[in-house]
Scaffold this motif. Structure first.
Motif, PDB file in Angstrom:
ATOM      1  N   GLU A  11       0.803  -1.219   0.000  1.00  0.00           N
ATOM      2  CA  GLU A  11       0.000   0.000   0.000  1.00  0.00           C
ATOM      3  C   GLU A  11       0.838   1.273   0.000  1.00  0.00           C
ATOM      4  O   GLU A  11       0.297   2.379  -0.093  1.00  0.00           O
ATOM      5  CB  GLU A  11      -0.930  -0.013   1.219  1.00  0.00           C
ATOM      6  CG  GLU A  11      -2.013  -1.098   1.120  1.00  0.00           C
ATOM      7  CD  GLU A  11      -2.722  -1.351   2.433  1.00  0.00           C
ATOM      8  OE1 GLU A  11      -2.434  -0.636   3.415  1.00  0.00           O
ATOM      9  OE2 GLU A  11      -3.542  -2.283   2.478  1.00  0.00           O
ATOM     10  N   SER A  12       2.177   1.134   0.077  1.00  0.00           N
ATOM     11  CA  SER A  12       3.040   2.301   0.149  1.00  0.00           C
ATOM     12  C   SER A  12       3.346   2.910  -1.215  1.00  0.00           C
ATOM     13  O   SER A  12       3.984   3.966  -1.292  1.00  0.00           O
ATOM     14  CB  SER A  12       4.360   1.935   0.842  1.00  0.00           C
ATOM     15  OG  SER A  12       5.174   1.127   0.007  1.00  0.00           O
ATOM     16  N   ILE A  13       2.922   2.263  -2.297  1.00  0.00           N
ATOM     17  CA  ILE A  13       3.212   2.774  -3.631  1.00  0.00           C
ATOM     18  C   ILE A  13       2.048   2.493  -4.572  1.00  0.00           C
ATOM     19  O   ILE A  13       1.340   1.481  -4.422  1.00  0.00           O
ATOM     20  CB  ILE A  13       4.510   2.147  -4.179  1.00  0.00           C
ATOM     21  CG1 ILE A  13       4.993   2.897  -5.418  1.00  0.00           C
ATOM     22  CG2 ILE A  13       4.352   0.654  -4.451  1.00  0.00           C
ATOM     23  CD1 ILE A  13       6.422   2.563  -5.809  1.00  0.00           C
ATOM     24  N   THR A  14       1.836   3.395  -5.522  1.00  0.00           N
ATOM     25  CA  THR A  14       0.758   3.256  -6.507  1.00  0.00           C
ATOM     26  C   THR A  14       1.343   3.197  -7.914  1.00  0.00           C
ATOM     27  O   THR A  14       2.527   3.501  -8.128  1.00  0.00           O
ATOM     28  CB  THR A  14      -0.208   4.446  -6.437  1.00  0.00           C
ATOM     29  OG1 THR A  14       0.495   5.641  -6.860  1.00  0.00           O
ATOM     30  CG2 THR A  14      -0.743   4.641  -5.023  1.00  0.00           C
ATOM     31  N   ALA A  15       0.500   2.825  -8.860  1.00  0.00           N
ATOM     32  CA  ALA A  15       0.928   2.804 -10.264  1.00  0.00           C
ATOM     33  C   ALA A  15       1.369   4.195 -10.719  1.00  0.00           C
ATOM     34  O   ALA A  15       2.346   4.335 -11.469  1.00  0.00           O
ATOM     35  CB  ALA A  15      -0.208   2.283 -11.134  1.00  0.00           C
ATOM     36  N   GLN A  16       0.681   5.235 -10.254  1.00  0.00           N
ATOM     37  CA  GLN A  16       1.062   6.600 -10.633  1.00  0.00           C
ATOM     38  C   GLN A  16       2.440   6.963 -10.075  1.00  0.00           C
ATOM     39  O   GLN A  16       3.224   7.649 -10.735  1.00  0.00           O
ATOM     40  CB  GLN A  16       0.022   7.600 -10.127  1.00  0.00           C
ATOM     41  CG  GLN A  16       0.276   9.038 -10.582  1.00  0.00           C
ATOM     42  CD  GLN A  16       0.301   9.170 -12.089  1.00  0.00           C
ATOM     43  OE1 GLN A  16      -0.615   8.734 -12.778  1.00  0.00           O
ATOM     44  NE2 GLN A  16       1.371   9.751 -12.630  1.00  0.00           N
TER      45      GLN A  16
END
Length: 336
Positions: A127-132
């Motif tokens: 949950e610490s990183i997104t695709a964006q």
């Protein structure tokens, strides 16, 4: 305690006792007799449903012993589970792990039903990183390949060039043959990889809530209280904790260390359920548990696995275009 009152057929009968008498000795030092009388009927029912539905249960090393030792078909770290998922001929895969692991199984097996007994079994690291975030990193560092730890969502994997696990991260980074890579999302694992290779690591500040809480003072206290203890550390821990370890490795590598070295007394600096599971396989080793539990892994229970198999839900579904791109990055890892 399990709530099985709604299933009156799930009772601890003499038949259930006989059907599970070969299993309880494995976990009797970890599971009380009172707990076993609740668990055993579910274990029998789950193993029956597996046969009826041609299902396979994949259990991560951090799962509770009654799942790990009594219902699983495949056990291991995320790399082992990914490999087995890719080769499985089962019609149904049940992931006794966290959500990103279930997504990985679905990405590698798009035609099979993949179940996650509790869809809220998430991961602080994923949950610490997104695709964006990955797209932004690519813009900031044009042409630099992106390596993602498998502890990420399918959407993040779809934006990356190749996946890795803690057991093969160094090998994956070096296999790319480039002077620098973007490594996401675990900052501690990224620093470990940087210490093992000449490749420049452009990192991300993600972390696992279980491993991040350990400190060097904890290691010193362990050594003071247990002279001669061997301290084995997961690379998701802080660098200063890694620096005082006797060995650093993924869960599968820690397992192998114990198998090859037979330490008399050991502390695994990772999710503490793993120590209980390994104590079954290595009864001659004393495991000292500086306990740090993963709240997400603990959401998976026998009762939820039973419900999931019985109803074939909740199922994991991924957008086909995202899944295809994520599959490329996973396959690149498996090819290595």
């Amino acid at each position: 305690m399990l709530d099985i009152s709604v299933e009156e057929s799930l009772e601890y009968t003499p038949e259930v006792a006989r059907a599970t008498e070969h299993l309880y000795p494995k976990v009797s030092h970890l599971v009380t007799e009172a707990e076993w009388q609740l668990y055993a009927p579910l274990i029998v029912a789950i193993n029956r449903l597996k046969k009826e539905k041609n299902a396979a249960i994949l259990a991560h090393n951090y799962q509770a012993p009654e799942l790990f030792w009594c219902i699983s078909d495949v056990t291991g770290d995320s790399l082992q589970l990914a490999r087995e998922a890719a080769e499985s001929s089962a019609d149904v895969l049940v992931m006794c792990g966290v959500h990103f692991m279930a997504e990985t199984s679905k990405v590698l097996n798009p035609e099979q039903v993949v179940l996650i007994p509790d869809p809220e079994a998430g991961c602080s690291l994923a949950e610490s990183i997104t695709a964006q975030d990955v797209r932004d990193l690519r813009k900031a560092h044009p042409g630099v390949p992106v390596v993602t730890y498998v502890n990420t969502s399918a959407a993040v994997k779809a934006e990356c060039d190749i996946c890795c696990t803690s057991s093969n991260a160094v090998k994956v980074v070096e296999a790319l043959g480039v002077p620098r890579v973007i490594f996401v999302p675990d900052g501690h694992l990224g620093k470990y990889v940087a210490s093992q290779t000449d490749v420049e690591i452009i990192g991300w500040d993600g972390m696992c809530i279980v491993h991040d809480e350990f400190r060097p003072s904890d290691m010193a206290a362990l050594r003071a209280a247990h002279p001669g203890i061997e301290v084995l550390v997961h690379p998701e821990c802080r660098k200063e904790v890694q620096d005082v370890a006797d060995s650093i490795g993924s869960t599968s590598q820690l397992h192998r260390y114990i198998a090859e070295n037979s330490p008399k007394k050991v502390a695994l600096i990772t999710e503490c359920t793993m120590a209980g599971n390994l104590s079954v396989a290595f009864p001659e080793t004393e495991f000292i548990q500086p306990c740090s539990l993963c709240p997400y892994m603990k959401k998976i229970t026998l009762e939820k696995v039973y419900r999931s198999l019985k109803t074939l839900s909740p199922q994991v579904d991924i957008d086909p275009e995202v899944a295809a791109r994520a599959r490329r990055s996973l396959q690149a890892m498996l090819d290595i």
